[in-house]
Design a protein around this motif. Structure first.
Motif, PDB file in Angstrom:
ATOM      1  N   ASN A   1       4.414 -31.398-117.375  1.00  0.00           N
ATOM      2  CA  ASN A   1       3.427 -31.771-116.366  1.00  0.00           C
ATOM      3  C   ASN A   1       4.060 -32.785-115.407  1.00  0.00           C
ATOM      4  O   ASN A   1       4.154 -33.970-115.730  1.00  0.00           O
ATOM      5  N   PRO A   2       4.513 -32.356-114.230  1.00  0.00           N
ATOM      6  CA  PRO A   2       5.196 -33.280-113.316  1.00  0.00           C
ATOM      7  C   PRO A   2       4.350 -34.491-112.934  1.00  0.00           C
ATOM      8  O   PRO A   2       4.887 -35.603-112.790  1.00  0.00           O
ATOM      9  N   GLU A   3       3.043 -34.298-112.789  1.00  0.00           N
ATOM     10  CA  GLU A   3       2.179 -35.412-112.406  1.00  0.00           C
ATOM     11  C   GLU A   3       2.115 -36.467-113.505  1.00  0.00           C
ATOM     12  O   GLU A   3       2.201 -37.665-113.227  1.00  0.00           O
ATOM     13  N   LEU A   4       1.960 -36.021-114.758  1.00  0.00           N
ATOM     14  CA  LEU A   4       1.913 -36.983-115.859  1.00  0.00           C
ATOM     15  C   LEU A   4       3.272 -37.630-116.085  1.00  0.00           C
ATOM     16  O   LEU A   4       3.351 -38.800-116.463  1.00  0.00           O
ATOM     17  N   ARG A   5       4.353 -36.881-115.868  1.00  0.00           N
ATOM     18  CA  ARG A   5       5.684 -37.493-115.978  1.00  0.00           C
ATOM     19  C   ARG A   5       5.818 -38.632-114.972  1.00  0.00           C
ATOM     20  O   ARG A   5       6.317 -39.715-115.297  1.00  0.00           O
ATOM     21  N   LYS A   6       5.388 -38.382-113.770  1.00  0.00           N
ATOM     22  CA  LYS A   6       5.468 -39.421-112.742  1.00  0.00           C
ATOM     23  C   LYS A   6       4.568 -40.600-113.087  1.00  0.00           C
ATOM     24  O   LYS A   6       4.943 -41.766-112.910  1.00  0.00           O
ATOM     25  N   LYS A   7       3.378 -40.304-113.631  1.00  0.00           N
ATOM     26  CA  LYS A   7       2.425 -41.360-113.969  1.00  0.00           C
ATOM     27  C   LYS A   7       2.948 -42.264-115.077  1.00  0.00           C
ATOM     28  O   LYS A   7       2.888 -43.500-114.965  1.00  0.00           O
ATOM     29  N   TYR A   8       3.470 -41.661-116.155  1.00  0.00           N
ATOM     30  CA  TYR A   8       3.860 -42.442-117.326  1.00  0.00           C
ATOM     31  C   TYR A   8       5.331 -42.858-117.314  1.00  0.00           C
ATOM     32  O   TYR A   8       5.672 -43.975-117.722  1.00  0.00           O
TER      33      TYR A   8
ATOM     34  N   GLY B   1       7.423 -42.633-114.507  1.00  0.00           N
ATOM     35  CA  GLY B   1       7.782 -43.278-113.254  1.00  0.00           C
ATOM     36  C   GLY B   1       8.250 -42.302-112.186  1.00  0.00           C
ATOM     37  O   GLY B   1       8.548 -41.133-112.456  1.00  0.00           O
ATOM     38  N   PRO B   2       8.327 -42.765-110.953  1.00  0.00           N
ATOM     39  CA  PRO B   2       8.783 -41.920-109.845  1.00  0.00           C
ATOM     40  C   PRO B   2      10.181 -41.366-110.106  1.00  0.00           C
ATOM     41  O   PRO B   2      11.046 -42.055-110.646  1.00  0.00           O
ATOM     42  N   GLY B   3      10.376 -40.137-109.720  1.00  0.00           N
ATOM     43  CA  GLY B   3      11.646 -39.459-109.927  1.00  0.00           C
ATOM     44  C   GLY B   3      11.592 -38.462-111.059  1.00  0.00           C
ATOM     45  O   GLY B   3      12.282 -37.427-111.024  1.00  0.00           O
ATOM     46  N   TRP B   4      10.769 -38.731-112.056  1.00  0.00           N
ATOM     47  CA  TRP B   4      10.712 -37.830-113.206  1.00  0.00           C
ATOM     48  C   TRP B   4      10.047 -36.499-112.871  1.00  0.00           C
ATOM     49  O   TRP B   4      10.228 -35.515-113.587  1.00  0.00           O
ATOM     50  N   GLU B   5       9.312 -36.444-111.776  1.00  0.00           N
ATOM     51  CA  GLU B   5       8.743 -35.160-111.381  1.00  0.00           C
ATOM     52  C   GLU B   5       9.833 -34.185-110.936  1.00  0.00           C
ATOM     53  O   GLU B   5       9.598 -32.970-110.843  1.00  0.00           O
ATOM     54  N   LEU B   6      11.047 -34.687-110.713  1.00  0.00           N
ATOM     55  CA  LEU B   6      12.152 -33.843-110.261  1.00  0.00           C
ATOM     56  C   LEU B   6      12.926 -33.210-111.412  1.00  0.00           C
ATOM     57  O   LEU B   6      13.739 -32.313-111.196  1.00  0.00           O
ATOM     58  N   ALA B   7      12.711 -33.688-112.620  1.00  0.00           N
ATOM     59  CA  ALA B   7      13.468 -33.169-113.761  1.00  0.00           C
ATOM     60  C   ALA B   7      13.133 -31.708-114.016  1.00  0.00           C
ATOM     61  O   ALA B   7      12.028 -31.241-113.726  1.00  0.00           O
TER      62      ALA B   7
END
Length: 561
Positions: A259-266, A268-274
């Motif tokens: 879940n890119p949104e939850l990755r970014k939320k928990y 931090g920024p940048g993790w939505e790119l993984a």
């Protein structure tokens, strides 16, 4: 036919085989769909998920009581995506043992003429616990860890009894040194065909046991009674909503790594790119459902709170490849170098054995400009690369006859500074040569931390390479572009390790709710010892299944009173 019809047919089949179970002994549950349709529902335990932890829970539940409970596994993914993240792994389980004598009875791939050519040191309880403490910065929950470590070998033997075909991991965890197979890193067991074989072995056993698996069936809500105990689960199937009322629910639905949104939320920024390494269906739905009930979260929800690896930059971004699975991993960096797009190194590639660095180096790559890096080797270094990860069919290779040419070709694929690239390699080679001059008897041994480094009295790199510092001087040269592949998240739910019951914020158990696999928090922080995640799923899945089955039996007895 739909969910209600499927369940009704299954009930009739089970009823024929269980004539001695009277109506008073049945757990009478209902499925409520649009309208007033009701049908008798025979399940005692519902397990959410179809990965390794869910399958272990099912096997344990079915053998927990006599007569066995009626177990249903539901998963929102289609059957073509069955197996959760376990399907995409190398199928490696970390376990304590006292050496080869403990391991040989478990594995099926060691010919007698090889036995005396194997060096496999004991990996004791203290070794396993020490590695768990060390790589997590001593933050791993001690009670959870004691269960994981203490029950690891027994869990492996239990799974073998259910048909898991264990192999000694010659391919991934041993090197041939002077004619002997030298094992390293405390991770010695795998499964024939890796994660694919693991899930197939366990799924076959689950189906044989009488459990039922239903895909395309998404759990959306946990149901509770007036005592705040879980009494069922709401699911959606074919556009309809159903309520399965059941005494015990086990959640094995994975973390929120897809879940890119939850990755970014928990995280931090940048993790939505993984890139998502495994199943695209682990989106955190059941974690959210548990939080509605006041479940306690524990573990690492920070930017360090996930398992992520060096991953092929050309791989699918939003989910793994069911055929190539783990082959997009690029774990050959200990015997080479990793340079970011600015041409600079950013990790000590040889700081520890690969089993203790690969799960955190994905984060280090993601933190670099553009979230990419280039792994490089010369002719000698390439000889140590595993075919399954680096063969021509699996990876785009950048080849050159000089470092300058390699740098230029990398610039065509995301490298920004070829001059820094060349300078970094030249300085590295000079430091390696200086160390060799001072230590002429030092030898490469990739099975241990061999001390071949870049640090000597005459020359030291600001960022050392502490072991396996091979010079990069012999053409042809090779580079591979990598990014970060996220495997699973470390933050999750607090459980009582004795029965894998989910805990509330006040420490009390949510009656009727259990949890295993990647949803469990508190074990891993910042990093983890390779193979311990699957083992944890087996250990706590086994305990969850046993506790859920026994609770279902007690519930039946109460209904008969």
């Amino acid at each position: 036919m739909g969910l209600a019809g499927d369940l009704h047919l299954h009930f009739l089949r089970r009823l024929i085989n269980e004539r001695d179970r009277k109506n008073g002994g049945l757990c009478l549950l209902y499925i409520t769909a649009t309208g007033t349709r009701r049908t008798e529902q025979p399940w005692d335990v519902v397990i959410i998920g179809s990965g390794a932890a869910a399958l272990a829970s099912a096997l344990s539940a079915i053998e927990s009581t006599t007569p066995p409970p009626r177990v249903l596994l539901v998963d929102k993914c289609p059957e073509s995506w069955a197996g959760g993240n376990g399907y995409f792994t190398a199928g490696a389980y970390r376990t304590q043992h006292n050496g080869l004598d403990d391991i040989l009875p478990v594995v099926s791939n060691v010919p007698e003429d090889i036995v005396n050519k194997i060096d496999l040191p004991a990996y004791t309880h203290a070794d396993f616990q020490g590695d768990l403490d060390r790589v997590t910065g001593n933050r791993s929950d001690k009670k959870l860890g004691s269960y994981l470590v203490g029950e690891s070998l027994d869990t492996v033997k239990w799974l073998k009894g259910h048909g898991v075909d264990w192999w000694l991991s010659f391919r991934r965890q041993a090197y041939q040194v002077e004619g002997r197979w030298v094992f390293w890193g405390g991770l010695h067991l795998t499964v024939k065909d890796g994660g694919k074989g693991l899930i197939k072995n366990m799924t076959d056993a689950v189906k044989k046991s009488g459990c039922t698996i239903m895909h395309d069936t998404a759990a959306t809500k946990l149901l509770t009674n007036d005592k705040r105990a879980v009494c069922g689960v709401e699911v959606q199937r074919e556009g309809k909503t159903y309520q399965l009322k059941v005494p015990s629910v086990i959640m094995c639905a994975g973390g929120f790594e897809a879940n890119p949104e939850l990755r970014k939320k928990y995280l931090g920024p940048g993790w939505e790119l993984a890139h998502t390494r495994g199943t695209p269906y682990n989106t955190g739905d059941m974690l959210a459902a548990a939080l509605v009930l006041g479940a306690k979260t524990v573990g690492d929800f920070s930017p360090t709170g996930c398992h992520s690896v060096a991953w092929d930059a050309n791989s699918p971004k939003d989910g793994g490849d069911r055929e190539k699975t783990n082959e997009f991993t690029k774990s050959g960096y200990p015997l080479g170098l990793m340079l970011n797009s600015e041409g600079n190194r950013f990790v000590d590639e040889g700081i520890d054995l690969r089993n203790y660095t690969y799960a955190k180096f994905g984060r280090a790559i993601l933190e670099q400009p553009g979230g990419i890096a280039f792994q490089i080797w010369d002719k000698d270094g390439q000889g140590w690369l595993r075919d399954e990860e680096y063969r021509e069919e699996i990876v785009k290779k950048i080849k050159a006859d000089s470092i300058e040419e390699l740098a230029q070709k990398c610039c065509e694929d995301g490298m920004r500074d070829s001059s820094s690239f060349v300078q970094t390699v030249q300085e590295y080679n000079a430091a390696v040569a200086s160390h060799r001059q001072e230590n002429p008897d030092a030898k490469l041994n990739p099975a241990i931390k061999d001390g071949l480094s870049t640090q000597s009295s005459k020359k030291k790199l600001e960022l050392a390479k502490s072991n396996w510092a091979l010079p990069i001087v012999k053409p042809p040269f090779l580079a591979v572009k990598v990014t970060s592949g996220i495997t699973f998240t470390f933050g999750g739910l607090a459980i009582n390790p004795e029965n894998a019951a989910v805990l509330r914020e006040d420490g009390s158990e949510i009656e009727g709710l259990h949890c295993a696999g990647e949803m469990v928090g508190g074990l891993f922080y910042g990093n983890y010892p390779g193979g311990s995640g699957l083992t944890a799923g087996g250990v706590f899945g086994r305990r969850a299944g046993r506790a859920a089955g026994e609770r279902a039996q007690r519930s039946q007895r109460m209904e008969r009173l």
